[in-house]
Write a protein that holds these residues in place. Structure first.
Motif, PDB file in Angstrom:
ATOM      1  N   VAL A  82       0.844  -1.194   0.000  1.00 52.39           N
ATOM      2  CA  VAL A  82       0.000   0.000   0.000  1.00 52.39           C
ATOM      3  C   VAL A  82       0.879   1.245   0.000  1.00 52.39           C
ATOM      4  O   VAL A  82       0.651   2.179  -0.776  1.00 52.39           O
ATOM      5  N   GLU A  83       1.881   1.264   0.835  1.00 56.16           N
ATOM      6  CA  GLU A  83       2.788   2.415   0.895  1.00 56.16           C
ATOM      7  C   GLU A  83       3.474   2.658  -0.450  1.00 56.16           C
ATOM      8  O   GLU A  83       3.592   3.801  -0.901  1.00 56.16           O
ATOM      9  N   ARG A 127       3.984   5.667  -5.713  1.00 56.96           N
ATOM     10  CA  ARG A 127       4.000   5.684  -7.185  1.00 56.96           C
ATOM     11  C   ARG A 127       2.856   6.524  -7.750  1.00 56.96           C
ATOM     12  O   ARG A 127       3.031   7.297  -8.688  1.00 56.96           O
ATOM     13  N   LEU A 128       1.668   6.365  -7.157  1.00 58.87           N
ATOM     14  CA  LEU A 128       0.510   7.085  -7.672  1.00 58.87           C
ATOM     15  C   LEU A 128       0.549   8.574  -7.334  1.00 58.87           C
ATOM     16  O   LEU A 128       0.048   9.395  -8.100  1.00 58.87           O
ATOM     17  N   VAL A 129       1.138   8.930  -6.213  1.00 59.66           N
ATOM     18  CA  VAL A 129       1.328  10.349  -5.896  1.00 59.66           C
ATOM     19  C   VAL A 129       2.191  10.990  -6.986  1.00 59.66           C
ATOM     20  O   VAL A 129       1.865  12.069  -7.490  1.00 59.66           O
ATOM     21  N   GLN A 141      -2.865  13.258  -0.077  1.00 56.04           N
ATOM     22  CA  GLN A 141      -3.781  12.703   0.918  1.00 56.04           C
ATOM     23  C   GLN A 141      -4.939  11.966   0.251  1.00 56.04           C
ATOM     24  O   GLN A 141      -5.379  10.926   0.744  1.00 56.04           O
ATOM     25  N   VAL A 142      -5.411  12.503  -0.865  1.00 53.86           N
ATOM     26  CA  VAL A 142      -6.499  11.854  -1.598  1.00 53.86           C
ATOM     27  C   VAL A 142      -6.017  10.536  -2.182  1.00 53.86           C
ATOM     28  O   VAL A 142      -6.715   9.517  -2.112  1.00 53.86           O
ATOM     29  N   VAL A 143      -4.821  10.537  -2.736  1.00 55.56           N
ATOM     30  CA  VAL A 143      -4.249   9.300  -3.284  1.00 55.56           C
ATOM     31  C   VAL A 143      -4.169   8.241  -2.187  1.00 55.56           C
ATOM     32  O   VAL A 143      -4.587   7.094  -2.382  1.00 55.56           O
ATOM     33  N   GLY A 144      -3.663   8.611  -1.026  1.00 57.61           N
ATOM     34  CA  GLY A 144      -3.556   7.664   0.079  1.00 57.61           C
ATOM     35  C   GLY A 144      -4.900   7.112   0.493  1.00 57.61           C
ATOM     36  O   GLY A 144      -5.053   5.910   0.724  1.00 57.61           O
TER      37      GLY A 144
END
Length: 68
Positions: free
Chosen positions: A13-14, A19-21, A31-34
């Motif tokens: 998950v981390e 990567r997506l951030v 924060q939304v990505v997380g």
């Protein structure tokens, strides 16, 4: 340990969040990505552990593309 605790300490998950951030910056806040990645991880809780890293990231990417 609860599923929420597992998600908070899940290396896959981390890594997916990191990567997506990078991929969705500056269109989506980190924060939304997380939040999206952790939500996807919960939604896929019944999936075999070996498939989780790839599936979580793919599902999160799809969801983020719809809002970005």
């Amino acid at each position: 340990m609860t599923l929420t605790d597992d998600i908070a300490h899940d290396t896959a998950v981390e890594l997916a969040v990191a990567r997506l951030v990078d991929e969705f910056r500056p269109r989506v806040r980190p924060q939304v990505v997380g939040t999206v990645v952790r939500s996807c991880r919960r939604d896929l809780s019944g999936v075999p552990a070996t498939a989780l890293p790839e599936l979580v990231e793919r599902l999160a990417r799809t969801r983020l593309e719809t809002v970005a």
